[in-house]
Design a protein around this motif. Sequence first.
Motif, PDB file in Angstrom:
ATOM      1  N   ALA B 273       0.824  -1.220   0.000  1.00  6.90           N
ATOM      2  CA  ALA B 273       0.000   0.000   0.000  1.00  6.90           C
ATOM      3  C   ALA B 273       0.849   1.257   0.000  1.00  6.90           C
ATOM      4  O   ALA B 273       0.428   2.303  -0.463  1.00  6.90           O
ATOM      5  N   GLY B 274       2.036   1.192   0.518  1.00 11.97           N
ATOM      6  CA  GLY B 274       2.879   2.383   0.568  1.00 11.97           C
ATOM      7  C   GLY B 274       4.308   1.984   0.817  1.00 11.97           C
ATOM      8  O   GLY B 274       4.651   0.804   0.751  1.00 11.97           O
ATOM      9  N   ARG B 275       5.112   2.970   1.061  1.00 14.57           N
ATOM     10  CA  ARG B 275       6.514   2.693   1.349  1.00 14.57           C
ATOM     11  C   ARG B 275       6.873   3.469   2.618  1.00 14.57           C
ATOM     12  O   ARG B 275       6.746   4.695   2.638  1.00 14.57           O
ATOM     13  N   PRO B 276       7.283   2.756   3.666  1.00 15.38           N
ATOM     14  CA  PRO B 276       7.569   3.468   4.910  1.00 15.38           C
ATOM     15  C   PRO B 276       8.689   4.487   4.711  1.00 15.38           C
ATOM     16  O   PRO B 276       9.647   4.235   3.991  1.00 15.38           O
ATOM     17  N   VAL B 277       8.509   5.639   5.370  1.00 11.54           N
ATOM     18  CA  VAL B 277       9.584   6.642   5.330  1.00 11.54           C
ATOM     19  C   VAL B 277      10.742   6.111   6.175  1.00 11.54           C
ATOM     20  O   VAL B 277      10.546   5.711   7.317  1.00 11.54           O
ATOM     21  N   VAL B 330      12.812  19.364  -1.106  1.00  9.41           N
ATOM     22  CA  VAL B 330      12.652  18.905  -2.494  1.00  9.41           C
ATOM     23  C   VAL B 330      13.504  17.659  -2.737  1.00  9.41           C
ATOM     24  O   VAL B 330      13.056  16.677  -3.346  1.00  9.41           O
ATOM     25  N   ALA B 332      14.632  15.488  -0.426  1.00  9.45           N
ATOM     26  CA  ALA B 332      14.103  14.360   0.341  1.00  9.45           C
ATOM     27  C   ALA B 332      12.878  13.778  -0.340  1.00  9.45           C
ATOM     28  O   ALA B 332      12.696  12.565  -0.413  1.00  9.45           O
ATOM     29  N   ARG B 333      12.054  14.678  -0.874  1.00  9.48           N
ATOM     30  CA  ARG B 333      10.837  14.247  -1.563  1.00  9.48           C
ATOM     31  C   ARG B 333      11.185  13.397  -2.782  1.00  9.48           C
ATOM     32  O   ARG B 333      10.635  12.328  -3.006  1.00  9.48           O
ATOM     33  N   ALA B 336      12.625  10.016  -1.777  1.00 10.00           N
ATOM     34  CA  ALA B 336      11.701   9.103  -1.129  1.00 10.00           C
ATOM     35  C   ALA B 336      10.605   8.617  -2.072  1.00 10.00           C
ATOM     36  O   ALA B 336       9.973   7.601  -1.815  1.00 10.00           O
ATOM     37  N   ILE B 363       4.434   5.977  -5.919  1.00 13.24           N
ATOM     38  CA  ILE B 363       4.453   6.341  -4.504  1.00 13.24           C
ATOM     39  C   ILE B 363       5.144   7.686  -4.427  1.00 13.24           C
ATOM     40  O   ILE B 363       6.302   7.818  -4.801  1.00 13.24           O
ATOM     41  N   SER B 364       4.429   8.662  -3.981  1.00 11.38           N
ATOM     42  CA  SER B 364       4.998   9.999  -4.016  1.00 11.38           C
ATOM     43  C   SER B 364       4.574  10.741  -2.761  1.00 11.38           C
ATOM     44  O   SER B 364       3.431  10.680  -2.348  1.00 11.38           O
ATOM     45  N   SER B 365       5.515  11.444  -2.170  1.00 14.71           N
ATOM     46  CA  SER B 365       5.185  12.168  -0.945  1.00 14.71           C
ATOM     47  C   SER B 365       4.442  13.460  -1.255  1.00 14.71           C
ATOM     48  O   SER B 365       3.993  14.131  -0.365  1.00 14.71           O
ATOM     49  N   HIS B 366       4.337  13.805  -2.475  1.00 18.81           N
ATOM     50  CA  HIS B 366       3.841  15.135  -2.790  1.00 18.81           C
ATOM     51  C   HIS B 366       2.749  15.133  -3.851  1.00 18.81           C
ATOM     52  O   HIS B 366       2.092  16.139  -4.047  1.00 18.81           O
ATOM     53  N   ALA B 403      -0.027  10.773  -6.748  1.00 21.70           N
ATOM     54  CA  ALA B 403       0.410   9.544  -6.098  1.00 21.70           C
ATOM     55  C   ALA B 403      -0.639   8.462  -6.336  1.00 21.70           C
ATOM     56  O   ALA B 403      -1.763   8.753  -6.721  1.00 21.70           O
TER      57      ALA B 403
END
Lengths: 239, 535
Positions: B273-277, B330, B332-333, B336, B363-366, B403
């Motif tokens: 479902a996602g990717r842990p930070v 930017v 880190a985003r 990740a 999978i995108s943090s933004h 995302a």
Amino acid sequence: MNAVARGDLYARLGSARGLRVQTVYLAVCSAFLLLSLPPELGRLDVRDANLLLAFLAVQVVAVTYLCSATASAEIALEGEKGLPDLALSAFPTAVIVSGKVVSSALYAIYLVLIAMPLFVLAAALRGAPVAPIGLSAGLVVPLGTAAGVWGTWLGGRLASDFTRSLAHWVLLVVAFGGTALLPAAWWPLNPIRLIDRLVRDGPTPWLAAVAAGWAAVAAAGAWLCARYLGYARAGEVGA
Amino acid sequence: MATGAALALILLLAVPAMAQGPELALVEVGFAGFARPGAWTPVWVDVTAAGRDLDATVVVEAPSPLGQPVVRFATPVRAAAGARVRVFVPATFLDARTPGTVALEDRGRRLAAVAVPRLRPVEQLALVLSDEPLSLEAAAARADGLEVAYLQAERLPPVWQAYETVRVLVVRTFDDRRVDDRQRIAIREWLQAGGRVVLMPAGDDLRHLRGPTFAPLRAAAATGLGRGRLIVWTDDAAHPALRASPALDRGWDAVLAAAPVPATPVLEATLPAGRPVPLPVYAAIGALVALYVVAVRWTSRRLAALRWPAVAVWLVLVAAATVGAGQVAVRARAEASGVVSAAVVEAIPGSGHGLLWVAGRTISSHGGAFAVSLAPGVLVRPTPPASLDVVWADGVTLVGRGAAVGFFGSGLVPAPITGTVTARGDAIQVANASGRVLERAWVFRAGRVHALPPVGERLELSLDETRWQPHERLQRAEGHALLTWAFSRLDGDAILKATPAWLVGWWRDPSLALRWDGRLQTPQQLVLVPLATRP
């Protein structure tokens, strides 16, 4: 620079308690930043706009409180002189009043600026636009200035700590809670609603109007401070 | 005066020619207008570069029935001034009534556009290359959801995935000169992937049976064409004597019955479902913030004196910290964000190739812009449909925003790995010419699995009866959704169950890497190899 403003800022930025106040303020902002980091990428429970709104809402409340609390001596800082002390000094009334206005404005700007990297980091981590952070500063600074000037007046006008604190909190509740109860058409008067609009829709002409309004409120507070100093120097305080 | 008039006349003649833009003409969409919504559909267009050289993109816009989202399938096109080029675009249409539009765009500017006419929705097709009717319609009517489409050879798709709707290809009239190598390769690959081709003479014309397209396939059919089947009829089904014959009907019924519908695997559920930070990201941001707070305290003492140099330095420091924070965010985003994917390679016996199925999700943090490229030969579409560009050139690149954008793709990839297992299941032999080591491998047989050591070039091993275990127990131990999916598929799929034993393992093929915003990601692929049984 105005000697009164210089003295106030020296106390707020350089005194031990002033430093603690800043540290707590930055710690609150940092905690928000760290708590807002997503546990998993691709699974965001808070929308970007809501997150930024939460950040800026915390900032406007914190800056308003700190400006008024330090000016009204609710947070007493070593070296900062209130109106009763200054009334006994040789400074002309205009110098005292303008110094208090300048110190309030510069302190608000200072608090906004030191939080800027944290807010930019929080917003940019999620790809949210950073422009609302700058726009909200256009509201936070005049609001903080007005709060500082009115806090100064309360610090002189009300000698009792309890009464002063009560009046101070009533003013804060009116500024944030009372304006929220106004009819929907009056939404710009509530700082949180205005920031919400800035975050969602970008610049609005209401920002300039409201900023001017808070500047007028600050001017009214300055007039009250001058009036207080006049009475105090004439020996009519409490009249 | 005369010179001026002549110049004006030249200008008048030249202006329309200069102003004339490129032209776009729709040649064919689908197979004779037939298409299955959601399946790969060939789109052929002619682009004429009038006036000047053309370097543009043909875009097929396929909206969903509600109007949104709109999937855009794009292919670059280049043509010299005055030239006409035929362009193929693989696309999936979502609405047969209003399929969408085909446009010619140059860096986002629309040069020409034409609406796609209403499509004839179909479940499956019998594709016929013949200049005479073959009496296939009656047999097709008996097969549920099957239609017959007559096509010209040059409209055969150049990618095998575009045969997704085709159940059988019947070839009677065929001119080898009208197809190119890409179309020939597509037919071969479709056969390897499970396609069915029926060849027959056209009267006494046998040239197409001996031509460069089908002669190699007929030769290869003797040793095996993978999952597919090449059926050669000696009689012409269009012959008047045969056309009304019950034998022909029975023949068609047999052909259609021998073409089972291959099930497309559903891999989406196996995606995480996602990717842990990563914890270091939290730690790094926490450390930076703490450092900043200390720095503010330190500078605040010096600022308190309000001397202009100190104020200026402080302002510069805050500005630098703000810009730096933005850049850290930017960076880190970007670091990740990426793609989570699940890829399965199912080896096709006798072909040296394997069917690749790949599902992925951004999978995108933004939720910002992204570009995902896949290996050449892998055709990818967004699932569920999403508003993005599927750019098909050497390979497919997905360009979009947001995302959790899912995609599913298929391809035929080299997988030269074969093996045998004894009938009693006590020994296994594997020949692996892929150059990659199959790690964490198992033999799957009758619902049980037996762990294997890493499989290099060769493996010969006796299987210990006591080490077989139910696959459910292994699934619990491994905890990998894709492995669970694979075992349940091997256990439950009617076609795959016909193979009693499978080699299952993981390898990492760099040629199947995904490229996310310029960075390579090489996920592991789960490899399934059917094992032949030996005494």
